[in-house]
Design a protein around this motif. Structure first.
Motif, PDB file in Angstrom:
ATOM      1  N   VAL A  34       8.718 -58.304 -36.617  1.00 38.58           N
ATOM      2  CA  VAL A  34       8.021 -59.559 -36.281  1.00 38.58           C
ATOM      3  C   VAL A  34       8.690 -60.144 -35.039  1.00 38.58           C
ATOM      4  CG1 VAL A  34       7.244 -61.813 -37.122  1.00 38.58           C
ATOM      5  CG2 VAL A  34       7.582 -59.924 -38.742  1.00 38.58           C
ATOM      6  N   PRO A  35       8.298 -59.721 -33.842  1.00 39.87           N
ATOM      7  CA  PRO A  35       8.938 -60.204 -32.609  1.00 39.87           C
ATOM      8  C   PRO A  35       8.884 -61.716 -32.450  1.00 39.87           C
ATOM      9  CG  PRO A  35       7.497 -58.314 -32.167  1.00 39.87           C
ATOM     10  CD  PRO A  35       7.238 -58.734 -33.574  1.00 39.87           C
ATOM     11  N   GLU A  36       7.911 -62.384 -33.082  1.00 39.62           N
ATOM     12  CA  GLU A  36       7.803 -63.846 -32.968  1.00 39.62           C
ATOM     13  C   GLU A  36       9.024 -64.561 -33.543  1.00 39.62           C
ATOM     14  OE1 GLU A  36       3.614 -62.238 -33.116  1.00 39.62           O
ATOM     15  OE2 GLU A  36       5.468 -61.921 -34.255  1.00 39.62           O
ATOM     16  N   LEU A  37       9.816 -63.870 -34.387  1.00 39.95           N
ATOM     17  CA  LEU A  37      11.021 -64.486 -34.938  1.00 39.95           C
ATOM     18  C   LEU A  37      12.014 -64.834 -33.846  1.00 39.95           C
ATOM     19  CD1 LEU A  37      11.604 -62.327 -38.141  1.00 39.95           C
ATOM     20  CD2 LEU A  37      11.113 -64.776 -38.069  1.00 39.95           C
ATOM     21  N   GLY A  38      12.023 -64.062 -32.769  1.00 37.71           N
ATOM     22  CA  GLY A  38      12.933 -64.338 -31.662  1.00 37.71           C
ATOM     23  C   GLY A  38      14.305 -63.769 -31.901  1.00 37.71           C
ATOM     24  N   GLU A  39      15.078 -63.624 -30.812  1.00 40.45           N
ATOM     25  CA  GLU A  39      16.398 -63.004 -30.893  1.00 40.45           C
ATOM     26  C   GLU A  39      17.425 -63.878 -31.595  1.00 40.45           C
ATOM     27  OE1 GLU A  39      17.557 -61.919 -26.982  1.00 40.45           O
ATOM     28  OE2 GLU A  39      15.987 -60.406 -26.748  1.00 40.45           O
ATOM     29  N   ASP A  40      17.149 -65.196 -31.740  1.00 43.39           N
ATOM     30  CA  ASP A  40      18.109 -66.083 -32.387  1.00 43.39           C
ATOM     31  C   ASP A  40      17.878 -66.183 -33.889  1.00 43.39           C
ATOM     32  OD1 ASP A  40      15.677 -67.347 -32.033  1.00 43.39           O
ATOM     33  OD2 ASP A  40      16.560 -69.340 -31.804  1.00 43.39           O
ATOM     34  N   PHE A  41      17.002 -65.308 -34.438  1.00 38.13           N
ATOM     35  CA  PHE A  41      16.767 -65.292 -35.876  1.00 38.13           C
ATOM     36  C   PHE A  41      18.079 -65.037 -36.598  1.00 38.13           C
ATOM     37  CE2 PHE A  41      15.464 -62.831 -39.749  1.00 38.13           C
ATOM     38  CZ  PHE A  41      14.767 -63.857 -40.381  1.00 38.13           C
ATOM     39  N   GLU A  42      18.230 -65.644 -37.784  1.00 36.25           N
ATOM     40  CA  GLU A  42      19.488 -65.573 -38.518  1.00 36.25           C
ATOM     41  C   GLU A  42      19.735 -64.168 -39.057  1.00 36.25           C
ATOM     42  OE1 GLU A  42      21.561 -67.678 -42.415  1.00 36.25           O
ATOM     43  OE2 GLU A  42      19.496 -68.113 -41.901  1.00 36.25           O
ATOM     44  N   CYS A  43      20.525 -63.402 -38.266  1.00 38.40           N
ATOM     45  CA  CYS A  43      20.814 -62.015 -38.641  1.00 38.40           C
ATOM     46  C   CYS A  43      22.237 -61.875 -39.184  1.00 38.40           C
ATOM     47  CB  CYS A  43      20.669 -61.087 -37.423  1.00 38.40           C
ATOM     48  SG  CYS A  43      19.036 -61.080 -36.697  1.00 38.40           S
ATOM     49  N   GLU A  44      23.081 -62.868 -38.969  1.00 39.23           N
ATOM     50  CA  GLU A  44      24.505 -62.691 -39.216  1.00 39.23           C
ATOM     51  C   GLU A  44      24.835 -62.653 -40.698  1.00 39.23           C
ATOM     52  OE1 GLU A  44      26.020 -65.963 -37.058  1.00 39.23           O
ATOM     53  OE2 GLU A  44      25.965 -64.916 -35.142  1.00 39.23           O
ATOM     54  N   SER A  45      25.947 -62.009 -40.989  1.00 43.31           N
ATOM     55  CA  SER A  45      26.388 -61.860 -42.371  1.00 43.31           C
ATOM     56  C   SER A  45      26.965 -63.163 -42.894  1.00 43.31           C
ATOM     57  CB  SER A  45      27.449 -60.756 -42.454  1.00 43.31           C
ATOM     58  OG  SER A  45      28.058 -60.741 -43.707  1.00 43.31           O
ATOM     59  N   PHE A  46      26.861 -63.409 -44.212  1.00 41.92           N
ATOM     60  CA  PHE A  46      27.453 -64.580 -44.823  1.00 41.92           C
ATOM     61  C   PHE A  46      28.922 -64.326 -45.217  1.00 41.92           C
ATOM     62  CE2 PHE A  46      22.963 -65.425 -45.500  1.00 41.92           C
ATOM     63  CZ  PHE A  46      22.898 -66.758 -45.144  1.00 41.92           C
TER      64      PHE A  46
END
Length: 479
Positions: free
Chosen positions: A465-477
């Protein structure tokens, strides 16, 4: 290894960074190529890591090793973990040394905690080191002084600029204000290439004031505007709209009464980030064309879907509800699906009292999901006791597999039939309990479910879903 080197050069850039480490042990030839990906992005989240990497780049410099040449991105994120034992350590001076030793940096993000406070001289040294990187295109730095802001003047190729200002009530003077105004004219007068601008409100007000008095012109090049994370966001006003007429991304806490149908005034706007409690009728036009909508809040909200009606549109592809919703999970998901029938990605925080496994188990039978939904992220905001925080895996994996199989129908579309990525995060209610999270890839062709790393699932979600953008929350908790 029999693969041609040219093939490796084509394939390797598409791998995730963690995959380069085992590749570096395959052979000398593969190591020579793979190490470029391994060292391309460096992230430092602890003081010990900064010290070690500082020593590494120093040794590399002395030995004329090419390691320093390979680093393209440096992120120092010490604002998350603070240690009073290192109050005296001038961490920013060390970071300045590291930056000076890495000639090919294109991205620098520096976020040091307030506990590592340094002097104004060190702030200028850090800014000077940053400005010496001629290839720099992406800069995010915390706590600049007006004087150190001027040090950034030599940077001509910036595409993204994010900073906050360093000041205390005892140190803020009229001289500082005048210096800030002068810095704004000098620095912002040359930002002809910048597309992303995240700056404090006082700096933004100074920019708008200079535009009003024709000392600066409108920024047609800026596509994204807002304040750094953790700061108050701007108010949408006619002045702001006129200053940045080509915006695609806008983060705001409110809008003035003479600014309505923002999407019509900013025809290129695609992503809108709003403070939920300030959302009012008339902010957006009917069936607006915003494709990505983020709603923020810091308190429990009742009747979430009522206010969402003023934002409804079939064109919204990605929706993030970034506050705790008190409505039952199934009811909320069903209403969101009706209000935004074109959704492909949904990120929602729940305050449902049910255990997270039971919430997930009940979704496929409820018809609550849109048939177009590809990515679903569920954060359970309030966990009442240990029973509600039982691990999602391995017991919960059976629930997830059942969820996937129950949403697959080869003959007709059903709710959730397009779902490929599911992410679940359960937040603890007390400091004695531990958060649980999990992520899964649903392969509809193979009729299977594969558990994934949270960060990898986030990266996959952005690809789907490219609309999420590159700043989508991908990081680990697990930070």
């Amino acid at each position: 290894m029999s693969l041609n080197e040219d093939v490796l050069y084509v394939v390797l850039p598409h791998l995730w960074q963690r995959e380069f480490l085992p590749l570096c042990t395959v052979s000398k030839d593969v190591h020579r190529i793979a190490r470029r990906g391994l060292y391309r992005n460096i992230v430092l989240r602890e003081v010990a890591a900064v010290r070690l990497f500082h020593l590494t780049v120093f040794v590399s410099q002395q030995g004329k090793n090419e390691l320093n040449q390979l680093v393209l991105s440096l992120r120092c994120e010490l604002g998350r973990g603070r240690s009073p034992a290192v109050d005296a350590l001038n961490i920013e001076a060390m970071i300045a040394d590291i930056i000076s030793a890495l000639p090919n940096l294109t991205a620098i993000h520096v976020d040091t905690a307030p506990v590592y406070v340094s002097s104004k001289e060190v702030k200028r040294t850090l800014a000077s080191a940053i400005a010496s990187r001629s290839k720099l295109r992406d800069l995010a730095v915390r706590d600049l002084t007006p004087a150190s802001l001027i040090e950034l003047l030599p940077i001509r190729r910036l595409v993204s600029l994010q900073f906050s200002l360093w000041s205390t009530e005892s140190e803020t003077t009229g001289s500082d204000t005048r210096q800030l105004n002068n810095s704004v004219i000098l620095v912002f007068g040359q930002l002809s290439n910048v597309k992303t601008l995240l700056i404090p409100l006082d700096t933004l007000q100074a920019v708008l004031g200079h535009i009003r008095h024709r000392r600066l012109g409108p920024f047609d090049n800026v596509l994204s505007i807002g304040a750094p994370r953790g700061h108050d966001q701007p108010t949408v006003t006619p002045e702001l709209v006129q200053a940045f007429p080509q915006l695609r991304f806008l983060s705001a806490d409110a809008h003035s009464h003479d600014t309505r149908s923002v999407d019509l005034q900013l025809g290129a706007l695609q992503h809108l980030d709003l403070l939920y409690r300030r959302v009012e009728d008339g902010l957006l036009s009917q069936n607006h064309h915003i494709v990505r909508l983020t709603l923020r809040g810091n308190q429990l909200v009742e009747y979430t879907s009522v206010r969402l009606k003023s934002l409804t549109s079939p064109h919204v592809r990605a929706l993030k509800i970034d506050f705790a919703c008190s409505e039952p999970a199934i009811e909320l998901l069903a209403r969101v699906s009706r209000l935004f029938p074109g959704l492909t990605a949904l990120d929602v925080r729940l305050a449902d009292s049910l255990p997270i496994d039971e919430v997930v188990q009940s979704i496929p039978f409820s018809g609550a999901l849109s048939t177009s939904l590809v990515v679903l992220s569920i954060h359970q905001q309030l966990v009442l006791n240990e029973e509600h925080l039982r691990p999602v895996s391995p017991i919960g994996i059976q629930t997830i597999e059942g969820f996937a199989r129950n949403t697959v129908d080869l003959h007709q579309p059903v709710g959730g039939s397009a779902l490929q990525v599911l992410r679940i995060h359960a937040l603890p209610a007390t400091a004695t309990t531990v958060a649980q999270w999990g992520a899964w890839r649903i392969d509809r062709e193979l009729y299977s479910v594969r558990e994934m790393d949270w960060e990898d699932a986030g990266l996959l979600a952005v690809r789907l879903v490219p609309e999420l953008g590159e700043d989508f929350e991908c990081e680990s908790f697990k930070k």
